[in-house]
Design a protein around this motif. Structure first.
Motif, PDB file in Angstrom:
ATOM      1  N   LEU A 158      -4.353  -5.042   8.336  1.00 30.85           N
ATOM      2  CA  LEU A 158      -4.120  -3.783   7.621  1.00 30.85           C
ATOM      3  C   LEU A 158      -2.739  -3.771   6.962  1.00 30.85           C
ATOM      4  N   PRO A 159      -2.581  -2.939   5.934  1.00 30.71           N
ATOM      5  CA  PRO A 159      -1.248  -2.753   5.344  1.00 30.71           C
ATOM      6  C   PRO A 159      -0.446  -1.737   6.168  1.00 30.71           C
ATOM      7  N   ILE A 160      -0.373  -1.991   7.469  1.00 31.48           N
ATOM      8  CA  ILE A 160       0.196  -1.009   8.396  1.00 31.48           C
ATOM      9  C   ILE A 160       0.996  -1.730   9.481  1.00 31.48           C
ATOM     10  N   GLU A 161       2.130  -1.122   9.869  1.00 33.17           N
ATOM     11  CA  GLU A 161       2.864  -1.558  11.067  1.00 33.17           C
ATOM     12  C   GLU A 161       2.967  -0.366  12.019  1.00 33.17           C
TER      13      GLU A 161
ATOM     14  N   MET B   8       2.256   0.781   4.097  1.00 35.31           N
ATOM     15  CA  MET B   8       3.159   0.087   3.172  1.00 35.31           C
ATOM     16  C   MET B   8       3.676   0.988   2.050  1.00 35.31           C
TER      17      MET B   8
END
Lengths: 445, 87
Positions: free
Chosen positions: A279-282, A371
């Motif tokens: 995913l474009p996630i942290e 992001m």
């Protein structure tokens, strides 16, 4: 006075109430109301029942929502209430109200600027305004107003622009002068040498909501619509058949479903990893704080514009405040001291009296930091698997609209009109919704 | 959280600036596949457990470090100089 007293003598009042109580229909027995409280008071409080059933999982549902937080419960509620879905389950690995819905700083607002965001958050604020009547639950929605302080000319220009964008989308915005602010908040330090207060952008319809009651209210209302709320049920894997998601493996057995909806912000990476998706996630940790109880002091929500600090006073009297995320990836649900110092310095800059107040508690919650700082409500590349996450640290205010829009997507397979921009492919296509213009650096959003 | 800088010794977290995951490597500049660039710029493993990440000792010697840290406990397992690993 004596006439009034005669007219409303105690016996009369009791007789009146009793006659009304007798006329309460059986179907009203689940509803909460003032009359119901009186009836229960007179009959020994024997009529109350648990707010929702402790459901056991059935072998199959039409739609499974993974995650019994605010967003997941709202999704299930609107699926049943608005979109007529009758076989819906919510799977929660812990207990209802034990995650981020009970860890946030309870602020609601719709003061966003970008077209992809503002209609969605304004939709959410409108749902908040009718929430308690809709759910028949006292969530203590309090539109006490939010004020973003301005400390420089450039910031005023930016806030004027944002206020105009808000009004174009039907939200309210009010540019306040320092004198107007002083009237409402006389204790603010407007002449601080480094960060003088030059005005503020207010949204008077913003405010706070009791976050636990949001979880409980949605859970109760969803349960009454026939949704199974299954607690202590952690998803351990997805059932994939011919590239389609057909259900989940859980700690309480296999549950099949036509559609599986992930709604686990904070743990999105972990859950979607089981489906093989990146995913474009942290995941980051955000800390929040509450002071000892004080007499009424802070009538609304205030945010500091030169650093990052936001504060409101709860109805119990504690000052509830927070600031930046810690800035490094974390699943620890606790943060470190440098951010505590930074948050308190921000608070001290606008109201120095904060230094006299003792801190009662501090805690951390895990955020899906995306992001571009904006959320995702979309289908995934796997048929039958849907995703809702990436709320950064703004998920609480979005709870009703997030549930509504996700339910719309799940029921109709098309995005809700207010959530068309929250797609996965906006990153590939360069259509980021970056309110702060920070770029692909999750810890700066 | 305290980080042991190879030059300055153990220092408080407030001296360091986090820059995130050290795993993504930039595609070759000749690479014209948008998916490769999307993956580098946006997609992350986001592990629960060991995580290798960049920190700069911005309040000290300004060296770029790669810190190996457990995201469940914040325990720091290893610190190396970024320039020794990447170029």
């Amino acid at each position: 006075m004596s006439d009034l007293h005669k007219k409303w003598s105690a016996t009369d009042v009791n007789n009146n109430y009793i006659s009304v109580i007798v006329t309460l229909k059986e179907s009203d027995s689940m509803r909460y109301s003032g009359l119901r409280v009186i009836k229960e008071a007179l009959t020994g409080h024997k009529g109350w029942s648990p707010a929702w059933r402790d459901a056991t999982p059935k072998p199959e549902y039409d739609i499974i929502v993974i995650g019994g937080g605010g967003h997941g419960l709202a999704t299930a509620y609107y699926l049943a209430k608005i979109y007529g879905q009758r076989r819906v389950a919510v799977l929660e690995k812990g207990w209802i109200g034990g995650g981020n819905v009970g860890r946030n700083t309870t602020i609601i607002r719709s003061n966003y600027m970008l077209d992809g965001n503002e209609p969605f958050y304004e939709f959410s604020l409108k749902l908040w305004e009718g929430l308690e009547q809709d759910l028949n639950y006292n969530a203590m929605v309090s539109q006490r107003g939010i004020l973003n302080l301005i400390h420089s000319d450039a910031q005023r220009d930016a806030f004027v622009r944002r206020g105009n964008a808000m009004m174009l989308n039907g939200a309210d915005a009010d540019l306040m002068t320092t004198q107007q602010i002083k009237k409402k908040y006389p204790f603010l330090n407007t002449t601080d040498a480094r960060f003088p207060i030059k005005g503020g952008l207010a949204q008077h319809r913003g405010g706070t909501v009791r976050h636990d009651a949001v979880a409980w209210g949605y859970a109760r209302a969803a349960d009454q619509q026939g949704v199974d709320i299954i607690q202590n049920c952690e998803v351990t894997g997805f059932i994939m058949e011919n590239g389609t998601c057909c259900g989940v493996e859980t700690t309480r057995g296999t549950i099949r479903a036509t559609k599986v909806a992930s709604c686990v912000a904070g743990s999105s990476g972990r859950v979607m990893e089981m489906a093989g998706l990146r995913l474009p996630i942290e995941s980051h940790v955000l800390q929040a704080f509450v002071s000892e109880g004080l007499k009424p002091l802070l009538p609304g929500v205030i945010t500091f514009g030169a650093g990052h600090f936001y504060c409101s006073q709860s109805d119990k009297g504690g000052l509830v405040f927070g600031g930046d995320i810690d800035g490094y990836n974390s699943y620890a649900q606790r943060g470190n001291l440098p951010v505590v110092e930074d948050v308190c310095e921000g608070g001290m800059a606008i109201f120095p009296m904060l230094g006299r107040i003792r801190l009662l508690r501090m805690w951390g919650g895990i955020m899906d930091m995306s992001m571009d700082g904006s959320p995702i409500i979309d289908r995934t590349s796997i048929d039958g698997l849907y995703f809702n996450g990436g709320w950064c640290y703004g998920g609480f205010k979005a709870t009703p609209a997030s549930g509504y829009a996700y339910a719309h997507l799940l029921a109709r397979d098309e995005p809700h009109p207010t959530a068309t921009a929250y797609r996965f492919d906006r990153f590939n296509r360069g259509l980021m919704i970056d309110e702060k213009g920070m770029g692909n650096q999750p810890n700066l959003h | 959280m305290r980080i042991r800088c190879p030059f300055c010794g153990e220092r408080g977290l407030e001296e360091f600036s986090p820059k995130g995951d050290a795993a993504p490597t930039r595609p070759a500049l000749s690479n014209k596949d948008p998916e490769a660039w999307h993956s580098f710029v946006h997609l992350r493993e986001n592990p629960k457990g060991q995580h290798r990440e960049y920190f700069q000792h911005s309040g000290g010697c300004r060296a770029w470090l790669i810190v190996t840290r457990d995201t469940r406990t914040h325990n720091i397992l290893d610190v190396t100089l970024a320039r020794q690993e990447k170029r």
